[in-house]
Design a protein around this motif. Sequence first.
Motif, short mmCIF file in Angstrom:
data_model
loop_
_atom_site.label_atom_id
_atom_site.label_comp_id
_atom_site.label_asym_id
_atom_site.label_seq_id
_atom_site.Cartn_x
_atom_site.Cartn_y
_atom_site.Cartn_z
N ASP A 171 0.85 -1.19 0.00
CA ASP A 171 0.00 0.00 0.00
C ASP A 171 0.88 1.25 0.00
OD1 ASP A 171 -2.08 1.76 0.15
OD2 ASP A 171 -2.44 1.48 2.31
N LEU A 172 1.25 1.70 -1.20
CA LEU A 172 2.16 2.83 -1.33
C LEU A 172 1.41 4.09 -1.76
CD1 LEU A 172 5.10 1.13 -3.31
CD2 LEU A 172 4.81 1.32 -0.83
N THR A 173 1.84 5.23 -1.22
CA THR A 173 1.33 6.51 -1.69
C THR A 173 1.95 6.79 -3.06
OG1 THR A 173 3.12 7.81 -0.73
CG2 THR A 173 1.23 7.33 0.70
N ARG A 227 9.43 5.50 5.75
CA ARG A 227 8.09 4.94 5.59
C ARG A 227 8.07 3.87 4.50
NH1 ARG A 227 4.69 10.65 5.69
NH2 ARG A 227 4.79 11.00 7.95
N LEU A 228 8.80 4.13 3.41
CA LEU A 228 8.87 3.17 2.32
C LEU A 228 9.53 1.87 2.79
CD1 LEU A 228 8.49 2.57 -0.72
CD2 LEU A 228 10.77 3.53 -1.08
N ARG A 229 10.62 2.00 3.54
CA ARG A 229 11.31 0.82 4.04
C ARG A 229 10.38 -0.02 4.94
NH1 ARG A 229 15.35 3.10 6.20
NH2 ARG A 229 16.94 2.69 4.63
N GLY A 230 9.57 0.66 5.75
CA GLY A 230 8.64 -0.05 6.60
C GLY A 230 7.65 -0.88 5.80
N LYS A 231 7.18 -0.34 4.68
CA LYS A 231 6.21 -1.05 3.86
C LYS A 231 6.86 -2.14 2.99
CE LYS A 231 3.03 2.87 3.61
NZ LYS A 231 2.27 3.81 2.73
N GLU A 261 5.60 7.54 -2.63
CA GLU A 261 6.36 6.34 -2.27
C GLU A 261 6.57 5.44 -3.48
OE1 GLU A 261 4.83 6.14 2.39
OE2 GLU A 261 3.91 4.88 0.84
N PHE A 262 5.55 5.35 -4.34
CA PHE A 262 5.69 4.53 -5.54
C PHE A 262 6.77 5.11 -6.45
CE2 PHE A 262 4.90 2.98 -9.76
CZ PHE A 262 4.53 1.65 -9.58
N ASP A 263 6.73 6.44 -6.67
CA ASP A 263 7.73 7.09 -7.52
C ASP A 263 9.13 6.90 -6.94
OD1 ASP A 263 5.71 7.95 -9.18
OD2 ASP A 263 5.61 9.97 -8.32
N LEU A 264 9.25 7.01 -5.63
CA LEU A 264 10.53 6.85 -4.96
C LEU A 264 11.06 5.43 -5.12
CD1 LEU A 264 12.77 7.84 -3.05
CD2 LEU A 264 11.22 7.44 -1.13
N LEU A 265 10.19 4.45 -4.90
CA LEU A 265 10.61 3.06 -5.04
C LEU A 265 10.97 2.74 -6.49
CD1 LEU A 265 11.05 0.29 -3.77
CD2 LEU A 265 8.61 -0.19 -4.15
N GLU A 266 10.19 3.25 -7.44
CA GLU A 266 10.48 3.00 -8.85
C GLU A 266 11.87 3.54 -9.21
OE1 GLU A 266 9.00 4.24 -13.35
OE2 GLU A 266 7.77 4.80 -11.63
N TYR A 267 12.19 4.74 -8.74
CA TYR A 267 13.49 5.33 -9.05
C TYR A 267 14.62 4.49 -8.44
CZ TYR A 267 17.05 8.86 -9.92
OH TYR A 267 18.16 9.51 -10.37
N LEU A 268 14.44 4.06 -7.21
CA LEU A 268 15.47 3.24 -6.55
C LEU A 268 15.63 1.90 -7.26
CD1 LEU A 268 14.57 3.93 -2.81
CD2 LEU A 268 16.64 4.69 -4.01
N VAL A 269 14.53 1.30 -7.68
CA VAL A 269 14.59 0.00 -8.36
C VAL A 269 15.24 0.14 -9.72
CG1 VAL A 269 13.20 -1.84 -9.39
CG2 VAL A 269 12.68 -1.04 -7.08
#
Length: 227
Positions: free
Chosen positions: A149-151, A198-202, A154-162
């Motif tokens: 359940d990403l905001t 917060r992203l790491r927690g999810k 958070e989705f944009d942040l995770l996508e960039y990191l991935v």
Amino acid sequence: MRILVVEDEQKLAQTLKDGLQAEQHTVTLARTGEEGFYLVGTQSFDLMLLDVMLPGRSGIEILGTMRQHGFKTPVLMLTARDTVEDRVLGLDAGADDYLVKPFAFPELMARVRALSRRGTVNTTLPLRVADLEMDVVGRLAKRSGRSLDLTPREFDLLEYLVRHRGHVVSREMLAREVWKEPGRHTPLDNAIDVHVARLRGKVDENFEKKLVETVRGVGFVVREDHP
């Protein structure tokens, strides 16, 4: 499009930059393969024009290393060598297209447009790291089949990191590429740190394998071999 040109011949490099900018593209120049590899690993590009003969390591070596590290950036190889063996070598190393010098600029632009269309298709493919899968089009993320359940941020942040998996991403890069505020006078460090926490927690909290790592004093990285 954002285009990275890796070419050590100064006159040709400048000509390419001027011509591509005249076509409304944003162009970054690199003079060596090592510099080009660093830039493609730390910034986001839609296309890379890569010379074969470069100081130090050749374009073929740099391209092979890029593909081994999972970089999917479309690459158009530029070379003065026009044998079948050279073409096969470049394509086998991971090149998407091959253009022999000297070439006419309209032909270069036709190949750039073709690779741009191909790259647009490729961006619809899911992104994967370990058991994490991201559907970029549907904006859905899962770990081991379980939805996260990403905001939107958070989705944009995770996508960039991935997309930069295995490479440390600085806060400055995130401010520029994710928050889109490169010229902000007040640093975004605190906001970025909160979002990453917060992203790491999810992403990691309920899973044995941890994917998101903070590199103290540098930034953040997503990788499968997290200690």
